[in-house]
Design a protein around this motif. Structure first.
Motif, PDB file in Angstrom:
ATOM      1  N   LYS A  27       0.838  -1.205  -0.021  1.00 49.75           N
ATOM      2  CA  LYS A  27      -0.118   0.044   0.110  1.00 49.75           C
ATOM      3  C   LYS A  27       1.016   1.294   0.113  1.00 49.75           C
ATOM      4  N   GLY A  28       2.236   1.110   0.337  1.00 49.05           N
ATOM      5  CA  GLY A  28       3.017   2.524   0.432  1.00 49.05           C
ATOM      6  C   GLY A  28       4.585   1.707   0.466  1.00 49.05           C
ATOM      7  N   GLN A  29       5.130   2.912   0.473  1.00 52.90           N
ATOM      8  CA  GLN A  29       6.775   2.526   0.448  1.00 52.90           C
ATOM      9  C   GLN A  29       7.312   3.678   1.000  1.00 52.90           C
ATOM     10  N   LEU A  30       8.205   3.665   1.829  1.00 50.67           N
ATOM     11  CA  LEU A  30       9.226   4.389   2.548  1.00 50.67           C
ATOM     12  C   LEU A  30      10.387   4.256   2.341  1.00 50.67           C
ATOM     13  N   LYS A  31      11.285   5.411   1.510  1.00 53.57           N
ATOM     14  CA  LYS A  31      12.857   5.260   1.414  1.00 53.57           C
ATOM     15  C   LYS A  31      13.416   5.829   2.440  1.00 53.57           C
ATOM     16  N   VAL A  32      14.383   5.078   3.006  1.00 55.05           N
ATOM     17  CA  VAL A  32      15.222   5.393   4.004  1.00 55.05           C
ATOM     18  C   VAL A  32      16.400   5.738   3.349  1.00 55.05           C
ATOM     19  N   PHE A  33      17.054   7.207   3.634  1.00 58.59           N
ATOM     20  CA  PHE A  33      18.512   7.395   3.014  1.00 58.59           C
ATOM     21  C   PHE A  33      19.301   7.347   4.418  1.00 58.59           C
ATOM     22  N   VAL A  34      20.449   6.624   4.132  1.00 59.95           N
ATOM     23  CA  VAL A  34      21.641   6.421   5.235  1.00 59.95           C
ATOM     24  C   VAL A  34      22.623   7.556   4.768  1.00 59.95           C
ATOM     25  N   PHE A  35      23.013   8.369   5.472  1.00 58.58           N
ATOM     26  CA  PHE A  35      24.174   9.456   5.490  1.00 58.58           C
ATOM     27  C   PHE A  35      25.226   9.282   6.506  1.00 58.58           C
ATOM     28  N   GLU A  36      26.311   9.261   6.268  1.00 54.26           N
ATOM     29  CA  GLU A  36      27.530   9.218   6.979  1.00 54.26           C
ATOM     30  C   GLU A  36      27.488  10.751   7.363  1.00 54.26           C
ATOM     31  N   PRO A  37      27.986  11.037   8.621  1.00 44.74           N
ATOM     32  CA  PRO A  37      27.978  12.419   9.080  1.00 44.74           C
ATOM     33  C   PRO A  37      28.871  13.175   8.177  1.00 44.74           C
ATOM     34  N   LYS A  38      28.705  14.471   7.980  1.00 45.60           N
ATOM     35  CA  LYS A  38      29.352  15.214   7.048  1.00 45.60           C
ATOM     36  C   LYS A  38      29.695  16.581   7.776  1.00 45.60           C
ATOM     37  N   PHE A  39      30.806  17.007   7.736  1.00 50.52           N
ATOM     38  CA  PHE A  39      31.620  18.150   8.636  1.00 50.52           C
ATOM     39  C   PHE A  39      31.979  19.128   7.636  1.00 50.52           C
TER      40      PHE A  39
END
Length: 245
Positions: A27-39
């Motif tokens: 019925k639906g879909q959630l995309k999860v972004f995985v980000f490393e910390p950026k300084f």
């Protein structure tokens, strides 16, 4: 009563999707972004006497940019005095398209970097000024450049103004209402005019695409190079004008 759904995100090293399935049907879909910390480094240079709380500013910017997992190391320099500029001189109104620096801005920049030729290259510089001729303008930064000008104000306002200008400089973001976006002033997006701090997923990606090769000079200036070589960058755009990552 509307049921509540609690999601516990999995610790992954790459982006992933979560499907919402009901009776065997998606019925639906959630995309999860995985980000490393950026300084990123930010250097504040006041052109007038003012009190800026570094910790408060850093905390406020972190609260806004943690959406894209970007953190900042902020340093505040002593008051810098520019020849022929007093603490009450207003800066000329800049281009509304965020494409060029005014002559006054160029003079301030040149005076500072002439005095500090070994200033860090991989940092964003913000000059704190008395204000602009147009009192409604609070900040200015040319797109994809590393130098901005901010009207003096209290710490919460400074943080929001710097955050929005970083959108132009670091993320090459456009105003939220451009490119067939929502009506001006109708959202609480960082790049709208309501003082909001929300960011979209596409904006996260653009902000994190920073390559730390930003320049202090706009694209309309005649800048001499050491070896006569000039670098050009090419990219593909989506139909709405956003950059394909």
């Amino acid at each position: 009563m509307i049921p509540r759904l609690h999601l516990f995100y999995l610790k992954k090293k790459a982006d992933y999707k979560i499907n919402a399935i009901y009776k065997g049907l998606t019925k639906g879909q959630l995309k999860v972004f995985v980000f490393e910390p950026k300084f990123e480094k930010i250097i504040i240079i006041p052109l007038l006497k003012c009190k800026i709380n570094r910790d408060s500013l850093e905390k406020s910017l972190l609260k806004i940019y943690r959406q894209a997992n970007i953190q900042f190391d902020i340093s505040i320099k002593p008051t810098f005095h520019v020849p022929e500029f007093s603490e009450d001189i207003l800066v000329d109104n800049p281009s509304p398209k965020n494409e060029t620096y005014t002559l006054q801005m160029q003079q301030i920049r040149d005076a500072y970097f002439d005095m500090f030729p070994k200033a860090e290259d991989n940092a964003f510089y913000f000059f704190i000024i008395p204000g602009f001729v147009n009192p409604t303008i609070r900040g200015y930064m040319v797109k994809s450049k590393s130098m901005g000008f901010i009207k003096n104000g209290n710490d919460p306002i400074l943080a929001k103004v710097i955050a929005r200008q970083l959108g132009y400089g670091m993320g090459i973001l456009s105003d939220s209402w451009e490119n067939n976006g929502p009506s001006k002033g109708s959202t609480f997006n960082l790049m709208d005019i309501n003082g909001g701090t929300n960011l979209t997923a596409n904006q996260w990606l653009s902000l994190r695409h920073s390559t730390n090769t930003f320049s202090y000079y706009d694209n309309y200036e005649h800048v001499s190079t050491n070896n006569g070589m000039v670098a050009y960058y090419f990219w593909e755009e989506n139909a709405d004008g956003t950059i394909k990552m």
